[in-house]
Design an enzyme around this catalytic site. Structure first.
Site, mmCIF file in Angstrom:
data_model
loop_
_atom_site.group_PDB
_atom_site.id
_atom_site.type_symbol
_atom_site.label_atom_id
_atom_site.label_comp_id
_atom_site.label_asym_id
_atom_site.label_seq_id
_atom_site.Cartn_x
_atom_site.Cartn_y
_atom_site.Cartn_z
ATOM 1 N N SER A 141 0.816 -1.218 0.000
ATOM 2 C CA SER A 141 0.000 0.000 0.000
ATOM 3 C C SER A 141 0.848 1.265 0.000
ATOM 4 C CB SER A 141 -0.950 -0.025 1.195
ATOM 5 O OG SER A 141 -1.740 -1.181 1.139
ATOM 6 N N ARG A 156 7.678 6.044 -4.006
ATOM 7 C CA ARG A 156 8.067 6.700 -2.753
ATOM 8 C C ARG A 156 7.423 5.958 -1.587
ATOM 9 N NH1 ARG A 156 4.513 10.033 -5.347
ATOM 10 N NH2 ARG A 156 2.437 10.243 -4.409
ATOM 11 N N ASP A 194 -3.976 -1.971 -1.545
ATOM 12 C CA ASP A 194 -5.081 -2.363 -0.672
ATOM 13 C C ASP A 194 -6.424 -1.845 -1.173
ATOM 14 O OD1 ASP A 194 -4.461 0.264 -0.109
ATOM 15 O OD2 ASP A 194 -4.391 0.037 2.059
#
Length: 522
Positions: A141, A156, A194
């Site tokens: 996620s 990132r 997710d």
């Protein structure tokens, strides 16, 4: 100014007006279009390569792992072939040192958890056929540049993770490498955000025939994934597109991971209070995830802490209480959103619940907290939570508008019949019958009543996360803001059906592993 008056003033600064909601939706629509057409945007609009969903008849055993925050979860899903499943799982906390370590340390730790789980729950699976690989869906996620159903390069870190050497690397390959090093017969078959898992799990279990449009997370973080038309994802087919993996085009659709936590990093339309700026300056990623920092559970407690400290400096808030320098109140990122939930739910006249929770969570003696002080904190809490919910309505409204779900269906029921419910031959006969009768096949009877909102298909949205599930009044305030959007209004808001997608990151990831396995076998 009194404590209550000062708190009310701060609450007014945190209000998110109907006009701000409308401007937010307009900007969200602009940025999503930009992200669908171009790579490298803050709203990355990541193609997930997921173009189909299971229908509930599949059988088998699939693994899922979930790295979505401070915990790592391993689970197995046994699909029974009748839309039901059996779930087995384990969970372990991620050591804080690993969250800021190196990629080998983190991913070897994750692989070890998979090995332990399989050894306990599925050792017999491999004793029957040592060469058989279990297929695993990897819920990851964090923002990735996904280039295939099982390939994605980390853009990132968020949520407190900071592992520089993993940036730009394929996270599926990192996990597979460590699994292989343990000699484990497990294949990382699919990379799953997710929100995509939430979408899949909700669509698998939602009532009726309507498929789910959007999966949304409002928990530790926030993000959304939705079903988009392939012809709108032009960056996959443009002349400058490169390294685009194979995908099934027959459905004409693909799930897109918006990464809306980075919506409006430029702060063109997002509210920006002093307490938001203080939070951002002290975060691990200043200037990034600006929407998430105003909405998600990881940050609401810190906004409250900043507001309380500001009041404490400007007024006599907690002046009779002893607060140590190293107390929770003076420690950044130390207030959990659960504190806000308890205070928001406090309906006592003397704010006894609020006082007890402030003592429990902040170490401030309840006996020293006055009613005015407790009321002031409650006013702050209400403003922070309500703003979060109203902000959350912006991406929901924008996606409903962008996908055309508010438009009337192509086939209108006539004479009690709907063409889409008939076979192709029956449709042809019905069209001829209506034409002979002198009426357009799509025209309703002359005496037909006006469309009723209850007769229109619901727009199904799957949600997951502690904030949307447990924060008092969250959905109520989301819906209020949806009604503030003219394209929706009260009628459109009523069509939106929100349902909690239980275990989207586990069950959903396993379902996508199944889809990936089917894709490999084609």
């Amino acid at each position: 100014m009194s404590l209550v008056g000062e708190a009310t003033k701060i609450a007014e600064e945190l209000e998110y007006s109907p006009e701000q909601v409308r401007r937010g939706v307009k900007e969200f629509l602009r940025l999503t279009d930009d992200g669908l057409q171009n790579d490298g945007r803050d709203m990355t609009m990541i193609p997930t390569y997921v173009t189909s969903v299971p229908n509930g008849t599949e059988k088998g055993v699939y693994l899922a792992v979930d790295l979505g925050g401070t915990n790592f979860r391993v689970c197995s899903v046994v699909l029974n072939g009748d839309t039901t499943f059996t779930l087995t799982q384990s969970k372990v906390a991620i050591p804080k040192a690993l969250m800021v370590s190196d990629s080998h340390s983190l991913f070897s730790f994750l692989a070890k958890q998979v090995a332990d789980f399989v050894g306990i729950h599925h050792s017999d699976h491999f004793s029957e056929d040592p060469e058989h690989h279990l297929h695993l869906g990897f819920t990851f996620s964090f923002p990735v540049d996904q280039r295939a159903i099982n390939k994605g390069y980390l853009i990132r870190w968020t949520k407190g993770f900071d592992i520089p050497d993993a940036i730009g690397k394929d996270v599926c390959a990192l996990l597979q490498k460590e699994i292989d090093a343990l000699g484990l017969p497990v294949k990382v078959a699919a990379l799953v955000n997710d929100t995509v898992g939430t979408l899949m799990a909700r669509s698998y279990t939602s009532p009726g025939k309507t498929g789910t449009l959007l999966g949304a997370i409002f928990g530790t973080g926030t993000n959304g994934a939705y079903v988009e038309k392939l012809d709108r994802i032009t960056k996959m087919t443009s002349a400058s597109a490169n390294d685009v993996g194979e995908y099934d085009t027959s459905t004409g659709e693909m799930v897109v991971n918006t990464e809306w936590g980075s919506f409006d990093n430029a702060l063109n339309v997002l509210p920006d209070s002093l307490y938001d700026r203080m939070l951002d300056q002290n975060s691990v990623n200043p200037g990034i995830q600006m929407f998430e920092k105003r909405v998600s559970g990881m940050f609401l407690g810190e906004i409250l802490r900043n507001a309380i400290l500001s009041m404490k400096e400007d007024t006599r808030l907690f002046a009779t209480s002893t607060i140590a320098e190293d107390s929770v109140l003076n420690t950044p990122w130390s207030i959990d959103t659960s504190l806000l939930s308890y205070i928001e739910a406090d309906l006592t006249e003397d704010y006894s619940v609020t006082k007890e929770q402030l003592q429990k969570d902040l170490g401030i003696s309840a006996s020293t907290i006055s009613n005015d002080e407790a009321q002031a904190v409650k006013i702050l809490v209400h403003a922070i939570g309500k703003r979060s919910a109203r902000l959350s309505a912006v991406p929901i409204a924008a996606i409903v508008i962008a996908t055309g779900k508010l438009s009337p269906p192509a086939e209108t029921p006539t004479d009690g019949l709907n063409l889409k419910d008939l076979s192709f031959m029956e449709q042809g006969i019905e069209i001829l019958r209506r034409a002979i009768g002198g009426r357009s096949p799509a025209a309703p009877p002359d005496d037909a009543p006006p469309p009723n909102i209850q007769d229109e298909e619901p727009i199904d949205i799957g949600v997951d996360g502690s904030v949307v599930e447990f924060y008092p009044g969250f959905e109520k305030y989301v819906r209020e803001a949806l009604r503030d959007v003219p394209e929706l209004g009260e009628k459109g808001e009523k069509r939106i059906r929100m349902g909690v997608a239980k275990d989207g990151s586990g069950v959903g990831a396993a379902l996508i592993a199944l889809v990936a396995k089917m894709q490999y076998s084609q």
